[in-house]
Motif scaffolding. Structure first.
Motif, PDB file in Angstrom:
ATOM      1  N   CYS A 278       0.701  -1.156  -0.115  1.00 56.64           N
ATOM      2  CA  CYS A 278      -0.011  -0.080   0.237  1.00 56.64           C
ATOM      3  C   CYS A 278       0.918   1.076  -0.023  1.00 56.64           C
ATOM      4  O   CYS A 278       0.722   2.525  -1.080  1.00 56.64           O
ATOM      5  N   VAL A 285       2.137   6.962   4.328  1.00 54.77           N
ATOM      6  CA  VAL A 285       0.742   6.176   4.593  1.00 54.77           C
ATOM      7  C   VAL A 285       1.932   5.763   6.021  1.00 54.77           C
ATOM      8  O   VAL A 285       1.023   5.515   7.286  1.00 54.77           O
ATOM      9  N   THR A 346      -0.621   3.749  12.132  1.00 53.54           N
ATOM     10  CA  THR A 346      -0.004   2.680  11.249  1.00 53.54           C
ATOM     11  C   THR A 346       1.097   2.662  12.061  1.00 53.54           C
ATOM     12  O   THR A 346       1.868   1.100  11.565  1.00 53.54           O
ATOM     13  N   CYS A 353      -3.649  -2.352   7.115  1.00 51.62           N
ATOM     14  CA  CYS A 353      -4.402  -1.025   6.142  1.00 51.62           C
ATOM     15  C   CYS A 353      -6.113  -1.425   6.953  1.00 51.62           C
ATOM     16  O   CYS A 353      -6.775  -1.079   6.544  1.00 51.62           O
TER      17      CYS A 353
END
Length: 425
Positions: A278, A285, A346, A353
């Motif tokens: 991702c 992220v 995260t 995720c």
């Protein structure tokens, strides 16, 4: 290469620094002692560390046994020694510029697509090579981005055949049963009508028998019944009341929201079948307050070579030519009155995720999986244990908590995670 990315460990490719790409915090550091620099090893710890590094950095452009964007990595240690592989991965452009014969050959063979330099220790690179060596010849799902959605679904052909045969047999059996039931019902109706016709032709029936045979059910008695009308009215009122309450409670909620995007992008194909991390596209992220939407340049890292004739990919080309961003429709949106930091969840908390976004790797079109309401967030803080191991900051807090609460876990809420000022200030 796009947007300052630090790409993959391999011969040709592109990705980011492992600590930013989504490897579990600590994995990269743990890879260092897994193997001695300059040697390959079958040590399970080295292979496990290399597996994480490979999937987080190299899988976007490389496979072990197949050619993707860059060459297959199987047999790399037979083609080149580790003393060549390590500097190549660290700074391939320097080796090409220096005129290294094999480096120039690889550079030209793969359309002069340069693999940028990035920081990895010798031990981490050795772990990656140990993993690729252990996977040589092993049947695996292809990582070719040209593959169709169904091509990578099942590796074992026998299992696929058996599964399809079983499903097909069940479908046929259900169809046969339905047809048999329909035939039986039709047959019974025909027999009943025939018997009525036979009875009507008989002259020895008395008046009561004929009245019984000729009687018809008065369906008007059903809807004229006070009891039936009462039941129907009550059900109707309850249904309207339920929908009204549900609608009022759902004001401002977007769970299940699934808008049509300007480009048909499949997370199932990219994140699921091709296992692209991702963080390769959503570069912030693990380090930003929000997970950014990728720019067209990141798409071009692969699609400058792959599926270039696709009508959807051509939309990306047009956006780049016009110097305009792609107008993606935002799906997940938290009100401005609430503070939310993506990297805190995260990177610090280590959440996957899927915890908030659901099975994103299976979604053809992304939709909002979770409610993302205040109650949903608070319940998560109340139920999620806080990882305090190895962090001296929490020692006294945990002792005080355990003395007061016994066996109750030390959760995010125990650390003040449900205080109003944490999100509203």
């Amino acid at each position: 290469m796009a947007q300052g990315a630090q790409p993959a460990a391999g011969e040709v490719g592109s990705s980011k620094n492992p600590s930013e790409v989504g490897v579990t915090p600590g994995t990269v550091a743990a890879a260092a002692p897994a193997a001695a620099a300059g040697t390959t090893t079958a040590d399970p710890a080295a292979i496990a560390a290399g597996d994480a590094l490979f999937k987080g950095n190299c899988a976007q452009c490389h496979a072990v046994n197949d050619v993707v964007v860059g060459p297959a990595l199987a047999g790399i240690t037979k083609r080149r020694p580790m003393s060549w592989i390590i500097p190549w991965i660290k700074n391939s452009s320097k080796m090409v510029a220096a005129g290294d014969e094999y480096a120039v050959k690889i550079y030209n063979q793969y359309q002069k697509q340069q693999m940028p330099s990035f920081q990895l220790s010798d031990a981490e690179i050795t772990s990656i090579i140990a993993y690729t060596t252990s996977q040589e010849g092993v049947g695996a799902v292809p990582t070719d981005l040209n593959a169709k959605s169904g091509d990578n679904a099942i590796v074992d052909g026998t299992a696929a055949a058996n599964g399809e045969a079983s499903s097909s047999s069940m479908n046929i059996l259900l169809i046969v049963l339905v047809v048999v039931l329909i035939v039986l019902v039709v047959t019974l109706v025909i027999i009943a009508n025939i018997m009525k016709d036979v009875l009507r032709g008989r002259k020895d029936l008395d008046g009561r028998d004929r009245e019984q045979m000729e009687q018809r059910f008065d369906y008007s008695r059903i809807y004229k019944s006070t009891a039936v009308r009462g039941i129907v009215g009550t059900v109707f009122v309850l249904a309207v009341l339920y929908e009204t309450i549900q609608g009022a409670m759902g004001v401002g909620l977007s769970q299940g929201y699934q808008p049509t995007q300007p480009i048909a992008f499949s997370h199932k194909l990219h994140a699921g079948e091709n296992q692209i991390n991702c963080a390769y596209c959503h570069t912030s992220v693990y380090k930003g307050k929000s997970a950014n939407i990728p720019s067209p340049n990141i798409c071009m890292n692969c699609h400058s070579q792959i599926k270039t004739e696709s009508p959807e990919i051509k939309k990306i080309y047009r956006a780049i030519e016009r110097k305009q961003p792609i107008q993606w429709v935002r799906i997940h949106n938290i009100p401005d009155l609430a503070y939310f930091n993506h990297s805190q969840h995260t990177q610090v908390a280590g959440l996957e995720c899927q915890t908030c976004h659901g099975p994103i790797q299976n979604m053809e079109v992304v939709y909002q999986y979770s409610a993302l309401t205040m109650g949903w967030c608070i319940n998560c803080h109340r139920e999620t244990p806080l990882n305090t191991k190895g962090n001296g900051y929490y020692d006294n807090l945990v002792k005080l908590h355990d003395a007061k609460n016994g066996a109750v876990p030390f959760t995010v809420s125990s650390n003040g995670g449900t205080e109003c000022s944490k999100c509203h200030y």
